[in-house]
Scaffold this motif. Structure first.
Motif, mmCIF file in Angstrom:
data_model
loop_
_atom_site.group_PDB
_atom_site.id
_atom_site.type_symbol
_atom_site.label_atom_id
_atom_site.label_comp_id
_atom_site.label_asym_id
_atom_site.label_seq_id
_atom_site.Cartn_x
_atom_site.Cartn_y
_atom_site.Cartn_z
ATOM 1 N N ASP A 201 26.054 -96.125 -3.513
ATOM 2 C CA ASP A 201 26.484 -95.959 -4.907
ATOM 3 C C ASP A 201 26.157 -94.566 -5.416
ATOM 4 O O ASP A 201 26.948 -93.953 -6.148
ATOM 5 C CB ASP A 201 25.829 -97.015 -5.803
ATOM 6 N N ARG A 202 24.981 -94.064 -5.042
ATOM 7 C CA ARG A 202 24.598 -92.718 -5.471
ATOM 8 C C ARG A 202 25.510 -91.671 -4.833
ATOM 9 O O ARG A 202 25.857 -90.676 -5.486
ATOM 10 C CB ARG A 202 23.138 -92.448 -5.110
ATOM 11 N N LEU A 203 25.909 -91.882 -3.595
ATOM 12 C CA LEU A 203 26.832 -90.951 -2.947
ATOM 13 C C LEU A 203 28.159 -90.908 -3.691
ATOM 14 O O LEU A 203 28.724 -89.827 -3.918
ATOM 15 C CB LEU A 203 27.062 -91.351 -1.488
ATOM 16 N N LEU A 204 28.659 -92.063 -4.093
ATOM 17 C CA LEU A 204 29.909 -92.100 -4.859
ATOM 18 C C LEU A 204 29.747 -91.377 -6.194
ATOM 19 O O LEU A 204 30.670 -90.692 -6.667
ATOM 20 C CB LEU A 204 30.347 -93.548 -5.080
ATOM 21 N N GLU A 205 28.560 -91.506 -6.809
ATOM 22 C CA GLU A 205 28.289 -90.785 -8.054
ATOM 23 C C GLU A 205 28.277 -89.282 -7.822
ATOM 24 O O GLU A 205 28.797 -88.503 -8.633
ATOM 25 C CB GLU A 205 26.954 -91.235 -8.639
ATOM 26 N N ILE A 206 27.667 -88.864 -6.702
ATOM 27 C CA ILE A 206 27.612 -87.434 -6.377
ATOM 28 C C ILE A 206 29.024 -86.880 -6.213
ATOM 29 O O ILE A 206 29.341 -85.783 -6.701
ATOM 30 C CB ILE A 206 26.786 -87.205 -5.098
ATOM 31 N N ARG A 207 29.874 -87.628 -5.537
ATOM 32 C CA ARG A 207 31.251 -87.169 -5.345
ATOM 33 C C ARG A 207 31.971 -87.031 -6.680
ATOM 34 O O ARG A 207 32.754 -86.100 -6.880
ATOM 35 C CB ARG A 207 31.989 -88.132 -4.408
ATOM 36 N N LYS A 208 31.702 -87.948 -7.591
ATOM 37 C CA LYS A 208 32.298 -87.869 -8.917
ATOM 38 C C LYS A 208 31.763 -86.650 -9.668
ATOM 39 O O LYS A 208 32.518 -85.918 -10.319
ATOM 40 C CB LYS A 208 32.008 -89.140 -9.702
ATOM 41 N N GLU A 209 30.448 -86.399 -9.553
ATOM 42 C CA GLU A 209 29.838 -85.255 -10.215
ATOM 43 C C GLU A 209 30.385 -83.939 -9.655
ATOM 44 O O GLU A 209 30.592 -82.972 -10.401
ATOM 45 C CB GLU A 209 28.317 -85.316 -10.054
ATOM 46 N N CYS A 210 30.623 -83.900 -8.343
ATOM 47 C CA CYS A 210 31.194 -82.691 -7.742
ATOM 48 C C CYS A 210 32.592 -82.429 -8.280
ATOM 49 O O CYS A 210 32.976 -81.279 -8.531
ATOM 50 C CB CYS A 210 31.242 -82.835 -6.217
ATOM 51 N N GLY A 211 33.357 -83.498 -8.470
ATOM 52 C CA GLY A 211 34.702 -83.339 -9.008
ATOM 53 C C GLY A 211 34.713 -82.804 -10.423
ATOM 54 O O GLY A 211 35.706 -82.205 -10.867
ATOM 55 N N GLU A 212 33.607 -82.992 -11.151
ATOM 56 C CA GLU A 212 33.516 -82.557 -12.542
ATOM 57 C C GLU A 212 32.944 -81.150 -12.691
ATOM 58 O O GLU A 212 32.847 -80.634 -13.808
ATOM 59 C CB GLU A 212 32.661 -83.553 -13.331
ATOM 60 N N ILE A 213 32.563 -80.520 -11.578
ATOM 61 C CA ILE A 213 32.068 -79.146 -11.636
ATOM 62 C C ILE A 213 33.160 -78.234 -12.190
ATOM 63 O O ILE A 213 34.332 -78.327 -11.803
ATOM 64 C CB ILE A 213 31.634 -78.672 -10.229
ATOM 65 N N PHE A 214 32.781 -77.340 -13.090
ATOM 66 C CA PHE A 214 33.747 -76.460 -13.747
ATOM 67 C C PHE A 214 34.181 -75.327 -12.813
ATOM 68 O O PHE A 214 33.359 -74.725 -12.116
ATOM 69 C CB PHE A 214 33.133 -75.856 -15.013
ATOM 70 N N ILE A 215 35.489 -75.059 -12.793
ATOM 71 C CA ILE A 215 36.009 -73.922 -12.039
ATOM 72 C C ILE A 215 36.963 -73.153 -12.950
ATOM 73 O O ILE A 215 37.912 -73.716 -13.504
ATOM 74 C CB ILE A 215 36.694 -74.373 -10.730
ATOM 75 N N SER A 216 36.697 -71.887 -13.137
ATOM 76 C CA SER A 216 37.441 -71.078 -14.105
ATOM 77 C C SER A 216 38.800 -70.658 -13.555
ATOM 78 O O SER A 216 39.050 -70.699 -12.341
ATOM 79 C CB SER A 216 36.631 -69.827 -14.462
ATOM 80 N N ARG A 217 39.672 -70.214 -14.440
ATOM 81 C CA ARG A 217 41.000 -69.758 -14.043
ATOM 82 C C ARG A 217 40.933 -68.565 -13.082
ATOM 83 O O ARG A 217 41.684 -68.517 -12.097
ATOM 84 C CB ARG A 217 41.831 -69.426 -15.282
ATOM 85 N N PRO A 218 40.050 -67.570 -13.316
ATOM 86 C CA PRO A 218 39.988 -66.464 -12.352
ATOM 87 C C PRO A 218 39.627 -66.910 -10.938
ATOM 88 O O PRO A 218 40.133 -66.353 -9.956
ATOM 89 C CB PRO A 218 38.905 -65.549 -12.946
#
Length: 309
Positions: A201-218
């Motif tokens: 369950d924690r691994l699935l949470e980590i994957r979700k958290e990684c998907g929410e990491i901010f990536i800028s337009r540049p």
């Protein structure tokens, strides 16, 4: 490096010495939800690494040794008649697990390779018209030996494209080799010392958290520019696909996560560019090296500054 990454690294280092960068690359791909291709010679620790990862997360682990006579049903499962019940029943295949180690992927038939790659892509298996969902999380670590072509069936680029990264563990240095010998001198099994750090369950949470990491337009523009350059390079016949660009973005976000940042910097992209893209391109000449061609692209495409927004 964030706490959970450090804890997992410490556990895996009990069995894989002197390969911190490789371990972190595996974890980045694992956190990003990608599949991993380990291309290396025998005996360097590919199976041990996969087992250690599964123990750290408490995952159900499966292994299949792929040979020319392995069939698709060994991967997906099959239905068989049960004389006791008078009905056909489903028998699950190797893919019905959380972490599957597919050994020597290039030594099995194209049909079997396709069955595995379909399971990787879809997260499900279809047998006799019935679809079965695979457990979540589901990740494949496949291996292949780059030396010797006898009895092998090379994967086309279209199938290699399903793997987020292609990595090599490599031979240990002398000091690490001495530590390996010392740890096994007393007949102990270092894998027994690897402890679970967190659960599924924690691994699935980590994957979700990684998907929410901010990536800028540049930084997104930088990824696009790198991939676009691969299509205009004289050394590359077939460049990086959109799936490759998406994989580069996802693993860059996971890389930022492992380092305790909530945003991606260009260094995250550069650190993963070759691992993500070298197996996705077709070179124009036989003498060129994929890593050299991609390093040339890295040197030619302007890198944005470390901007967050």
């Amino acid at each position: 490096m964030n706490r959970i990454t450090q804890d997992i690294l410490n556990e895996i280092k009990k069995v894989i010495q002197g390969k911190d960068e490789v371990i972190l690359n595996v974890l980045s791909a694992f956190f990003a939800g990608g599949h991993i291709l380990l291309e290396d010679l025998q005996g360097v620790g590919k199976t041990t690494l996969a087992l250690a990862v599964s123990k750290c997360f408490g995952l159900d682990f499966g292994r299949i040794q792929l040979t020319p006579d392995t069939v698709a049903g060994d991967i997906t499962g099959f239905t068989a008649y049960d004389s006791k019940t008078g009905k056909f029943s489903f028998h699950s295949g190797a893919a019905m697990t959380n972490l599957l180690l597919a050994d020597e992927l290039n030594r099995t038939s194209g049909k079997t390779q396709s069955a595995l790659l379909e399971a990787m892509e879809e997260g499900k298996c279809t047998v006799d018209g019935v679809t079965y969902e695979l457990p979540k999380p589901f990740t494949v670590i496949a291996t292949q030996n780059p030396k010797g072509s006898a009895g092998t069936s090379e994967l086309p680029v279209s199938q290699l494209d399903r793997f987020m990264v292609r990595l090599s563990i490599g031979q240990p240095d002398r000091d690490s080799l001495v530590e390996i010998l010392k740890s096994r001198n007393a007949g102990e099994e270092p894998l027994d010392e690897v402890k679970q750090v967190c659960g599924k369950d924690r691994l699935l949470e980590i994957r979700k958290e990684c998907g929410e990491i901010f990536i800028s337009r540049p930084v997104l523009d930088y990824i696009a520019d790198l991939c676009e350059k691969s299509h205009s390079s004289e050394k590359i016949l077939c460049g990086i696909s959109p799936r490759g660009a998406i994989s580069l973005m996802k693993i860059s976000k996971a890389k930022a996560y492992t380092e305790g940042r909530d945003y991606v910097i260009p260094a995250d992209v550069r650190a993963n560019f070759i691992n993500v893209c070298a197996h996705r391109i077709v070179l124009a000449g036989y003498s060129d090296n994929a890593a050299d061609a991609l390093n040339e692209i890295l040197s030619e495409v302007p890198c944005p500054e470390n901007v967050r927004s």
